[in-house]
Design a protein around this motif. Structure first.
Motif, mmCIF file in Angstrom:
data_model
loop_
_atom_site.group_PDB
_atom_site.id
_atom_site.type_symbol
_atom_site.label_atom_id
_atom_site.label_comp_id
_atom_site.label_asym_id
_atom_site.label_seq_id
_atom_site.Cartn_x
_atom_site.Cartn_y
_atom_site.Cartn_z
ATOM 1 N N SER A 64 72.443 69.482 64.757
ATOM 2 C CA SER A 64 72.480 70.028 65.316
ATOM 3 C C SER A 64 74.063 69.884 66.323
ATOM 4 C CB SER A 64 72.086 69.693 67.014
ATOM 5 O OG SER A 64 71.675 68.193 67.479
ATOM 6 N N GLU A 65 74.401 68.611 66.151
ATOM 7 C CA GLU A 65 76.314 68.632 67.414
ATOM 8 C C GLU A 65 76.611 69.133 66.671
ATOM 9 O OE1 GLU A 65 79.635 65.937 68.086
ATOM 10 O OE2 GLU A 65 78.060 65.106 67.606
ATOM 11 N N CYS A 66 76.697 69.866 65.403
ATOM 12 C CA CYS A 66 77.395 70.826 64.420
ATOM 13 C C CYS A 66 77.923 71.842 64.638
ATOM 14 C CB CYS A 66 77.094 70.517 63.172
ATOM 15 S SG CYS A 66 77.835 68.774 62.097
ATOM 16 N N ALA A 67 76.180 72.465 65.236
ATOM 17 C CA ALA A 67 76.198 73.886 66.284
ATOM 18 C C ALA A 67 76.757 74.082 67.445
ATOM 19 C CB ALA A 67 74.587 74.079 66.100
ATOM 20 N N LEU A 68 77.855 73.662 67.948
ATOM 21 C CA LEU A 68 78.326 73.541 69.109
ATOM 22 C C LEU A 68 79.558 74.226 68.715
ATOM 23 C CD1 LEU A 68 77.846 70.010 71.298
ATOM 24 C CD2 LEU A 68 76.945 73.161 71.169
ATOM 25 N N GLY A 69 80.386 74.242 67.667
ATOM 26 C CA GLY A 69 81.421 74.725 67.585
ATOM 27 C C GLY A 69 81.535 76.546 66.204
ATOM 28 N N LEU A 70 79.963 77.266 66.679
ATOM 29 C CA LEU A 70 80.038 78.456 66.596
ATOM 30 C C LEU A 70 79.678 79.377 66.722
ATOM 31 C CD1 LEU A 70 76.275 77.312 64.365
ATOM 32 C CD2 LEU A 70 78.804 77.716 63.157
ATOM 33 N N GLU A 71 80.934 80.051 68.289
ATOM 34 C CA GLU A 71 80.179 80.569 69.116
ATOM 35 C C GLU A 71 81.384 81.844 68.709
ATOM 36 O OE1 GLU A 71 81.648 81.999 73.775
ATOM 37 O OE2 GLU A 71 82.365 79.597 72.771
ATOM 38 N N LYS A 84 75.636 78.336 56.658
ATOM 39 C CA LYS A 84 75.459 76.908 56.112
ATOM 40 C C LYS A 84 76.807 75.831 55.843
ATOM 41 C CE LYS A 84 74.489 75.216 51.522
ATOM 42 N NZ LYS A 84 73.613 75.432 50.301
ATOM 43 N N ASN A 85 77.975 76.795 55.456
ATOM 44 C CA ASN A 85 79.125 76.822 55.108
ATOM 45 C C ASN A 85 79.419 76.410 56.411
ATOM 46 O OD1 ASN A 85 78.718 76.519 52.506
ATOM 47 N ND2 ASN A 85 80.342 78.739 52.552
ATOM 48 N N LYS A 86 80.002 76.316 57.850
ATOM 49 C CA LYS A 86 80.510 76.016 59.390
ATOM 50 C C LYS A 86 79.581 74.861 59.345
ATOM 51 C CE LYS A 86 82.599 80.035 60.708
ATOM 52 N NZ LYS A 86 83.993 80.190 60.513
ATOM 53 N N LEU A 87 78.091 74.640 59.271
ATOM 54 C CA LEU A 87 77.570 73.449 59.842
ATOM 55 C C LEU A 87 77.931 72.409 59.393
ATOM 56 C CD1 LEU A 87 73.978 74.729 60.473
ATOM 57 C CD2 LEU A 87 75.324 73.915 61.915
ATOM 58 N N ARG A 88 77.750 73.026 57.450
ATOM 59 C CA ARG A 88 78.580 71.363 56.679
ATOM 60 C C ARG A 88 79.823 70.316 57.382
ATOM 61 N NH1 ARG A 88 78.186 71.652 50.986
ATOM 62 N NH2 ARG A 88 77.848 69.591 50.663
ATOM 63 N N LYS A 89 80.838 71.666 57.902
ATOM 64 C CA LYS A 89 82.619 71.370 58.593
ATOM 65 C C LYS A 89 81.864 70.495 59.145
ATOM 66 C CE LYS A 89 85.336 75.193 56.065
ATOM 67 N NZ LYS A 89 85.927 75.968 56.559
ATOM 68 N N CYS A 90 81.103 71.361 60.247
ATOM 69 C CA CYS A 90 80.466 70.637 61.128
ATOM 70 C C CYS A 90 82.131 69.959 62.872
ATOM 71 C CB CYS A 90 79.726 68.861 61.258
ATOM 72 S SG CYS A 90 79.046 68.352 62.519
ATOM 73 N N GLU A 91 82.918 71.186 62.880
ATOM 74 C CA GLU A 91 84.133 71.329 63.316
ATOM 75 C C GLU A 91 83.499 71.405 65.376
ATOM 76 O OE1 GLU A 91 86.152 74.651 61.810
ATOM 77 O OE2 GLU A 91 86.865 73.218 60.429
ATOM 78 N N THR A 92 83.841 70.618 65.929
ATOM 79 C CA THR A 92 82.707 70.431 66.896
ATOM 80 C C THR A 92 84.034 69.288 68.174
ATOM 81 O OG1 THR A 92 82.294 68.080 67.114
ATOM 82 C CG2 THR A 92 80.804 69.890 66.911
ATOM 83 N N ASN A 121 78.846 72.405 76.197
ATOM 84 C CA ASN A 121 78.607 71.800 74.519
ATOM 85 C C ASN A 121 77.858 70.878 75.157
ATOM 86 O OD1 ASN A 121 80.443 72.248 72.618
ATOM 87 N ND2 ASN A 121 81.527 70.243 72.794
ATOM 88 N N GLY A 122 76.600 71.127 75.433
ATOM 89 C CA GLY A 122 75.045 70.535 75.705
ATOM 90 C C GLY A 122 73.829 71.238 73.984
ATOM 91 N N ARG A 123 73.297 70.507 73.770
ATOM 92 C CA ARG A 123 72.420 71.228 72.888
ATOM 93 C C ARG A 123 71.116 70.426 72.962
ATOM 94 N NH1 ARG A 123 74.612 66.555 71.304
ATOM 95 N NH2 ARG A 123 74.392 65.363 69.395
ATOM 96 N N ARG A 124 70.028 71.295 72.301
ATOM 97 C CA ARG A 124 69.168 70.321 72.162
ATOM 98 C C ARG A 124 68.406 71.128 70.416
ATOM 99 N NH1 ARG A 124 67.608 70.795 77.493
ATOM 100 N NH2 ARG A 124 68.394 69.218 78.769
ATOM 101 N N TYR A 176 64.579 75.011 64.627
ATOM 102 C CA TYR A 176 65.702 75.047 66.142
ATOM 103 C C TYR A 176 66.887 74.434 67.042
ATOM 104 C CZ TYR A 176 63.417 72.645 69.846
ATOM 105 O OH TYR A 176 62.897 71.736 70.581
ATOM 106 N N ILE A 177 67.766 75.196 66.892
ATOM 107 C CA ILE A 177 68.833 74.203 67.576
ATOM 108 C C ILE A 177 69.325 75.361 69.002
ATOM 109 C CG2 ILE A 177 71.017 73.513 67.446
ATOM 110 C CD1 ILE A 177 71.227 73.667 64.547
ATOM 111 N N GLU A 178 69.411 75.251 70.058
ATOM 112 C CA GLU A 178 69.709 75.793 71.154
ATOM 113 C C GLU A 178 70.524 74.773 72.473
ATOM 114 O OE1 GLU A 178 66.908 77.197 74.787
ATOM 115 O OE2 GLU A 178 67.541 74.389 75.206
ATOM 116 N N MET A 179 71.471 75.604 72.406
ATOM 117 C CA MET A 179 73.251 75.393 72.986
ATOM 118 C C MET A 179 73.354 75.535 74.086
ATOM 119 S SD MET A 179 74.580 76.822 69.535
ATOM 120 C CE MET A 179 73.118 76.821 68.992
ATOM 121 N N CYS A 180 74.299 75.397 74.514
ATOM 122 C CA CYS A 180 75.331 75.879 75.606
ATOM 123 C C CYS A 180 76.589 75.576 74.774
ATOM 124 C CB CYS A 180 74.739 75.119 77.156
ATOM 125 S SG CYS A 180 75.683 75.365 78.563
ATOM 126 N N PHE A 181 77.199 76.838 74.999
ATOM 127 C CA PHE A 181 78.843 76.625 74.764
ATOM 128 C C PHE A 181 79.281 76.290 75.784
ATOM 129 C CE2 PHE A 181 77.210 79.449 71.465
ATOM 130 C CZ PHE A 181 77.637 79.049 69.749
#
Length: 173
Positions: A153-160, A99-107, A141-144, A133-138
């Protein structure tokens, strides 16, 4: 000389006003994202992270329409286990970290055209049904995402790296 001085001053004022407007717009977007994330996490009973073989490599039978995520049916996960590499249920501490990582939204602001998704975050409600759901391609940097997760959903791209910390080991061939 005085005209030149006034012109320079007005350019600085204009630049400053433009800067303030950009800061306001950016903060407004961040506030909206944070509210959406908080609202979503109030509904969350549990979260799973999936790592799976690139969906482009799945058989037509298992992935008839690549553009549509079809392994979630009626709020349940229906993925052929032969593609699944990691399936991790997050504990409460990990959910809070996510939750905190998504709130920071580092992409990063780049994207490629590949979209070879290998990861997803599944959000379950109190009835143990997937409500988003959030599906991603690290790699590109794509997501659905489900419609209710599009705002952040874009915020999930920084979660690898976070996925690795949570125990995900599969990131491609």
């Amino acid at each position: 000389m005085r005209v030149l001085s006034n012109k320079i001053l007005s350019n600085h004022v204009f630049s400053f006003i433009t800067f303030l407007m950009l800061v306001f717009i950016f903060n407004s977007c961040n506030i909206k994202i944070k509210k959406e994330i908080n609202s979503t996490f109030e509904k969350v009973k549990r979260i799973e992270i999936l790592a799976y073989e690139d969906r482009n490599q799945w058989t037509k039978e298992d992935n008839p329409d690549f553009l549509k995520l079809n392994y979630i049916q009626n709020g349940k996960l229906e993925i052929n286990k032969k593609y699944l590499r990691n399936r991790i249920s997050l504990n409460k501490e990990q959910i809070e970290i996510l939750k905190n990582k998504l709130r920071k939204c580092e992409t990063e602001n780049w994207a490629a055209a590949c979209y070879d998704p290998r990861h997803a975050i599944l959000f379950y409600d109190k009835n143990d049904k997937i409500f988003g759901y959030i599906e991603m391609c690290f790699d590109c940097n794509g997501r659905r995402s489900s419609e209710n997760f599009k705002v952040f959903s874009e915020c999930a791209l920084g979660l690898e790296e976070t996925f690795k910390e949570f125990g995900v080991t599969y990131f491609g061939e």
